[in-house]
Motif scaffolding. Structure first.
Motif, mmCIF file in Angstrom:
data_model
loop_
_atom_site.group_PDB
_atom_site.id
_atom_site.type_symbol
_atom_site.label_atom_id
_atom_site.label_comp_id
_atom_site.label_asym_id
_atom_site.label_seq_id
_atom_site.Cartn_x
_atom_site.Cartn_y
_atom_site.Cartn_z
ATOM 1 N N ALA A 1 -3.940 -6.290 5.511
ATOM 2 C CA ALA A 1 -4.813 -5.565 4.603
ATOM 3 C C ALA A 1 -6.256 -5.948 4.910
ATOM 4 C CB ALA A 1 -4.470 -5.904 3.158
ATOM 5 N N SER A 2 -7.110 -4.966 5.032
ATOM 6 C CA SER A 2 -8.499 -5.215 5.411
ATOM 7 C C SER A 2 -9.197 -6.123 4.397
ATOM 8 C CB SER A 2 -9.263 -3.889 5.509
ATOM 9 O OG SER A 2 -10.659 -4.129 5.609
ATOM 10 N N PRO A 3 -9.978 -7.087 4.891
ATOM 11 C CA PRO A 3 -10.759 -7.925 3.980
ATOM 12 C C PRO A 3 -12.019 -7.234 3.476
ATOM 13 C CG PRO A 3 -11.097 -8.651 6.246
ATOM 14 C CD PRO A 3 -10.071 -7.557 6.301
ATOM 15 N N PHE A 4 -12.269 -5.996 3.927
ATOM 16 C CA PHE A 4 -13.509 -5.295 3.575
ATOM 17 C C PHE A 4 -13.282 -4.024 2.757
ATOM 18 C CE2 PHE A 4 -14.192 -7.482 7.647
ATOM 19 C CZ PHE A 4 -15.244 -8.313 7.300
ATOM 20 N N ASP A 5 -12.122 -3.394 2.901
ATOM 21 C CA ASP A 5 -11.916 -2.063 2.320
ATOM 22 C C ASP A 5 -10.461 -1.942 1.860
ATOM 23 O OD1 ASP A 5 -11.613 0.680 1.796
ATOM 24 O OD2 ASP A 5 -13.019 1.257 3.371
ATOM 25 N N THR A 6 -10.240 -1.604 0.591
ATOM 26 C CA THR A 6 -8.872 -1.519 0.080
ATOM 27 C C THR A 6 -8.086 -0.352 0.672
ATOM 28 O OG1 THR A 6 -9.660 -0.214 -1.808
ATOM 29 C CG2 THR A 6 -9.487 -2.607 -2.112
ATOM 30 N N ALA A 7 -8.780 0.609 1.272
ATOM 31 C CA ALA A 7 -8.081 1.756 1.858
ATOM 32 C C ALA A 7 -7.677 1.523 3.304
ATOM 33 C CB ALA A 7 -8.956 3.000 1.766
ATOM 34 N N VAL A 8 -8.103 0.403 3.878
ATOM 35 C CA VAL A 8 -7.870 0.152 5.302
ATOM 36 C C VAL A 8 -6.778 -0.905 5.474
ATOM 37 C CG1 VAL A 8 -8.904 -0.698 7.453
ATOM 38 C CG2 VAL A 8 -10.245 0.754 5.901
ATOM 39 N N ALA A 9 -5.879 -0.635 6.412
ATOM 40 C CA ALA A 9 -4.843 -1.595 6.767
ATOM 41 C C ALA A 9 -4.452 -1.377 8.221
ATOM 42 C CB ALA A 9 -3.631 -1.460 5.859
ATOM 43 N N TYR A 10 -3.846 -2.396 8.795
ATOM 44 C CA TYR A 10 -3.405 -2.363 10.189
ATOM 45 C C TYR A 10 -1.940 -2.792 10.221
ATOM 46 C CZ TYR A 10 -8.471 -2.836 10.496
ATOM 47 O OH TYR A 10 -9.809 -2.676 10.311
ATOM 48 N N ALA A 11 -1.133 -2.104 11.021
ATOM 49 C CA ALA A 11 0.293 -2.406 11.117
ATOM 50 C C ALA A 11 0.662 -2.673 12.574
ATOM 51 C CB ALA A 11 1.125 -1.253 10.576
ATOM 52 N N ALA A 12 1.245 -3.855 12.808
ATOM 53 C CA ALA A 12 1.803 -4.185 14.122
ATOM 54 C C ALA A 12 3.265 -3.749 14.125
ATOM 55 C CB ALA A 12 1.683 -5.683 14.380
ATOM 56 N N VAL A 13 3.648 -2.945 15.113
ATOM 57 C CA VAL A 13 4.996 -2.378 15.171
ATOM 58 C C VAL A 13 5.675 -2.863 16.449
ATOM 59 C CG1 VAL A 13 6.359 -0.264 15.249
ATOM 60 C CG2 VAL A 13 4.283 -0.361 13.837
ATOM 61 N N ASP A 14 6.870 -3.412 16.288
ATOM 62 C CA ASP A 14 7.621 -3.989 17.395
ATOM 63 C C ASP A 14 8.921 -3.202 17.575
ATOM 64 O OD1 ASP A 14 9.219 -5.506 19.076
ATOM 65 O OD2 ASP A 14 9.390 -7.206 17.698
ATOM 66 N N ARG A 15 9.083 -2.556 18.761
ATOM 67 C CA ARG A 15 10.271 -1.743 19.018
ATOM 68 C C ARG A 15 11.117 -2.304 20.169
ATOM 69 N NH1 ARG A 15 11.450 3.007 17.675
ATOM 70 N NH2 ARG A 15 11.855 3.694 19.828
ATOM 71 N N HIS A 16 10.969 -3.589 20.446
ATOM 72 C CA HIS A 16 11.697 -4.103 21.610
ATOM 73 C C HIS A 16 13.201 -4.144 21.365
ATOM 74 C CE1 HIS A 16 12.051 -8.082 19.616
ATOM 75 N NE2 HIS A 16 12.943 -8.360 20.541
ATOM 76 N N ARG A 17 13.625 -4.152 20.081
ATOM 77 C CA ARG A 17 15.065 -4.171 19.804
ATOM 78 C C ARG A 17 15.746 -2.861 20.188
ATOM 79 N NH1 ARG A 17 16.137 -5.810 13.763
ATOM 80 N NH2 ARG A 17 14.707 -4.051 13.474
ATOM 81 N N VAL A 18 14.950 -1.817 20.334
ATOM 82 C CA VAL A 18 15.507 -0.536 20.791
ATOM 83 C C VAL A 18 15.012 -0.232 22.203
ATOM 84 C CG1 VAL A 18 15.903 0.428 18.517
ATOM 85 C CG2 VAL A 18 13.645 0.660 19.552
ATOM 86 N N ASP A 19 14.754 -1.322 22.944
ATOM 87 C CA ASP A 19 14.409 -1.244 24.371
ATOM 88 C C ASP A 19 13.090 -0.524 24.642
ATOM 89 O OD1 ASP A 19 16.670 -2.662 25.109
ATOM 90 O OD2 ASP A 19 17.906 -0.855 25.253
ATOM 91 N N ASP A 20 12.179 -0.594 23.704
ATOM 92 C CA ASP A 20 10.839 -0.039 23.902
ATOM 93 C C ASP A 20 9.866 -1.211 23.794
ATOM 94 O OD1 ASP A 20 8.408 1.211 23.916
ATOM 95 O OD2 ASP A 20 8.827 2.566 22.234
ATOM 96 N N PHE A 21 9.311 -1.608 24.929
ATOM 97 C CA PHE A 21 8.470 -2.800 24.967
ATOM 98 C C PHE A 21 6.975 -2.483 24.889
ATOM 99 C CE2 PHE A 21 12.465 -3.839 26.972
ATOM 100 C CZ PHE A 21 12.775 -5.075 26.429
ATOM 101 N N ALA A 22 6.638 -1.247 24.631
ATOM 102 C CA ALA A 22 5.226 -0.854 24.564
ATOM 103 C C ALA A 22 4.570 -1.430 23.315
ATOM 104 C CB ALA A 22 5.111 0.669 24.566
ATOM 105 N N PRO A 23 3.240 -1.645 23.368
ATOM 106 C CA PRO A 23 2.531 -2.134 22.177
ATOM 107 C C PRO A 23 2.225 -0.987 21.216
ATOM 108 C CG PRO A 23 0.990 -1.900 23.994
ATOM 109 C CD PRO A 23 2.342 -1.542 24.548
ATOM 110 N N TYR A 24 2.398 -1.284 19.929
ATOM 111 C CA TYR A 24 2.067 -0.297 18.904
ATOM 112 C C TYR A 24 1.272 -0.979 17.788
ATOM 113 C CZ TYR A 24 5.690 2.660 21.025
ATOM 114 O OH TYR A 24 6.449 3.417 21.902
ATOM 115 N N ILE A 25 0.072 -0.493 17.570
ATOM 116 C CA ILE A 25 -0.707 -0.891 16.400
ATOM 117 C C ILE A 25 -1.183 0.392 15.727
ATOM 118 C CG2 ILE A 25 -2.794 -2.044 15.557
ATOM 119 C CD1 ILE A 25 -2.604 -3.969 17.882
ATOM 120 N N TYR A 26 -0.952 0.473 14.437
ATOM 121 C CA TYR A 26 -1.391 1.633 13.668
ATOM 122 C C TYR A 26 -2.499 1.206 12.694
ATOM 123 C CZ TYR A 26 2.571 4.353 15.387
ATOM 124 O OH TYR A 26 3.473 5.032 16.189
ATOM 125 N N ARG A 27 -3.442 2.109 12.477
ATOM 126 C CA ARG A 27 -4.559 1.845 11.569
ATOM 127 C C ARG A 27 -4.699 3.004 10.585
ATOM 128 N NH1 ARG A 27 -9.358 2.137 14.978
ATOM 129 N NH2 ARG A 27 -9.144 4.367 14.621
#
Length: 588
Positions: A148-174
């Motif tokens: 959760a952003s320390p500056f804005d209550t509407a902003v957040a960042y999500a780290a997504v890990d899909r390696h368990r389904v054999d997808d090793f690409a990086p995923y970050i959502y904002r």
């Protein structure tokens, strides 16, 4: 310790759909960032306690795909006896809350992610929940961490890990609109570096850190672009990151904790710094700490050990190109007096005698560097070591850092200082504040008295050292007359002069050793000096002053007569170098 589990009954071997609560190996357990009495625990729902675990309450429904699928319900689930696969895992009751992110800006604002790819948000402490999962995110995309952003209550960042389904690409959502819309924000992260954690710097908006399967990355533009922040960190799975004050802490899987000391340069890095030929960063306050004084035998180099953070003022500067000449760093006190000066040309002075310890234990002399890019220098918050014929080595050596040469210069007083960086004739300045160790409770007057005595000892040692140098130079010239043909009276005068220089030098050598030991004793703790230390200093200063006066009389009265005798016999006269002692004054 007390077991405060929400349901202290073992569920080992119990079918997933029959368990009261479902947990993962690393279930999230976090305090609210505003309401410090609220502690949250992730199961398939979010649990909360306000009394240290004596009572728990569910503040959400099942926030996983299992809840949406009605896990374990109906004849289909009961008849499904085949292996658990992605397609039927939710129906069989799999799925847990994997991350909980309370907002640091608003009490009761919670972001929650599950290991099967759902994100929910509540703005009223769990009273109401809204599914804000990024559109198109496949099932079983583990939401490994939400920030959760320390500056804005509407902003957040999500780290997504899909390696368990054999997808090793990086995923970050904002998201910048409370989860209504999400944007991918992972450009620049390695193609196989799936993301475990993302953290926002609490001081600089848009400065983000990502922990991946292969290391750490940094973004200066809110995730639009990323670059490696690996430095000397081993290639390892970084499972979480934490910004603690000015430091970045990385928790790795199998390679211990690692700390990046002082994020000040990253927080200040921008166009003005990158475009300047030389840039001296604003300095963080330096805490006046004493180094380890453990007198146990130091750890052998092969023994695994951690590394302490730098003790002193961390000075960071950028150079766009390598300067043709040396660079300098000066520390000035509040009155402009020179406290310390360093140069990139500084070189360690070899010991006067071979040390009887391993080279790995010797002091590490690291002058300022002049490399292209970021340079870091640490000032130990001390005046320079007093001049001495020889230095001792403390057994309190720190593994990987060596020991110190004693006596050291006195520690400076807490207060205001100025750092001056000199490059190619230009001077760049920044203020520096030195703060007292918060664990130390001592009156300012006691520290002033300690520094006064320490500098009195320093100046007495400088005077003694300069006089010994003058005496030795004169003695060398006397010895050079040994092969000359001189009459008996002149030869006796030369011998008497030599005996006098030897006698004075021997006495002064003892005084120098005693002053050195006294300096170390006075600097042993943050406390007013003892009366006995003052008395010893007074006696040794009188001894040095007396020797200086005796030598001055010899040079004024006896040396001219000796030189006249030598001149009449065609021998070279004896030249005496005037003792020139350096002196140090405090900020008073």
């Amino acid at each position: 310790s007390q077991d405060i589990s929400p349901w202290p009954v073992s569920t080992f071997g119990v079918p997933m759909s029959q368990r009261k609560y479902r947990f993962t190996w690393t279930s999230p357990l976090v305090f609210d960032r505003v309401d410090q009495h609220a502690l949250y625990l992730g199961a398939q729902m979010v649990l909360r306690t306000r009394d240290g675990g004596l009572h728990w309450e569910a503040i959400s429904p099942d926030l996983t795909g299992a809840g949406a699928a009605g896990a374990g319900a109906g004849p289909t689930a009961a008849a499904d006896t085949g292996p658990t696969i992605v397609a039927n895992a939710a129906a069989r009751g799999y799925g847990v809350v994997y991350t909980i992110a309370p907002s640091p800006r608003a009490a009761g604002l919670l972001w929650v992610g599950s290991d099967d790819g759902l994100i929910h948000r509540s703005s009223d402490g769990g009273g109401h929940w809204r599914n804000v999962t990024p559109q198109g995110l496949p099932a079983w995309s583990t939401i490994s961490l939400i920030e959760a952003s320390p500056f804005d209550t509407a902003v957040a960042y999500a780290a997504v890990d899909r390696h368990r389904v054999d997808d090793f690409a990086p995923y970050i959502y904002r998201t910048r609109d409370a989860g209504a819309h999400w944007t991918r924000a992972d450009q620049g992260i390695g193609p196989q570096a799936y993301v475990q954690a993302v953290r926002a710097d609490p001081e600089r908006r848009g400065l983000l850190y990502a922990g991946t399967e292969t290391g750490v990355y940094v973004s200066f533009d809110d995730g639009d672009h990323w670059q490696s922040l690996q430095l000397n960190l081993p290639v390892a799975s970084v499972r979480d990151l934490a910004v603690h004050g000015r430091d970045l802490i990385a928790a790795t899987h199998g390679r211990s904790f690692w700390v990046l000391d002082d994020l000040t340069p990253l927080r200040q890095l921008g166009d003005s710094a990158l475009r300047a030929p030389v840039y001296l960063f604003t300095l963080a306050p330096a805490v006046r700490l004493r180094r380890s004084v453990s007198n146990d035998t130091p750890l052998p180099s092969e023994e695994p050990h951690g590394t302490n953070p730098p003790a002193g003022a961390v000075i960071d500067y950028l150079l766009r190109s390598v300067p043709p000449g040396a660079i300098s760093l000066e520390i000035r006190d509040a009155r402009g007096g020179l406290v310390r000066r360093f140069s990139s040309d500084d070189r360690p002075t070899p010991p006067a005698e071979p040390p009887q310890i391993a080279d790995a234990w010797l002091p590490r002399i690291e002058p300022p560097t002049r490399n292209v890019g970021l340079n870091r220098f640490v000032w130990d918050l001390r005046y320079p070591p007093p001049p001495a014929a020889r230095y001792g080595y403390s057994i309190a050596a720190i593994a990987g850092q060596g020991t110190v040469a004693e006596p050291q210069g006195p520690l400076v007083l807490p207060g205001a200082y100025e750092v001056r960086l000199g490059v190619e004739g230009q001077t760049y300045t920044r203020p520096l504040r030195v703060a007292l160790d918060p664990r130390v409770k001592v009156a300012d007057s006691a520290l002033v008295a300690q520094l006064r005595l320490g500098l009195d000892i320093w100046n007495a040692m400088a005077e003694q050292h300069a006089l010994v140098g003058s005496l030795r130079a004169a003695r060398d010239e006397i010895r050079g007359l040994a092969g000359r043909s001189l009459d008996g009276a002149t030869r006796e005068s030369v011998a008497a002069f030599g005996r006098l220089t030897d006698s004075l030098a021997r006495g002064l050598g003892d005084a120098g050793d005693e002053l050195a030991s006294l300096e170390t004793a006075v600097e042993s703790a943050d406390r007013e000096p003892t009366k006995q230390a003052r008395d010893v200093c007074s006696g040794l200063r009188e001894e040095v002053t007396g020797a200086v006066r005796r030598w001055q009389r010899v040079v004024a009265d006896e040396l001219p007569a000796l030189n006249r005798r030598l001149g009449r016999q065609g021998a070279p006269v004896v030249h005496v170098r005037e003792p020139a002692a350096d002196r140090r004054t405090g900020p008073w």
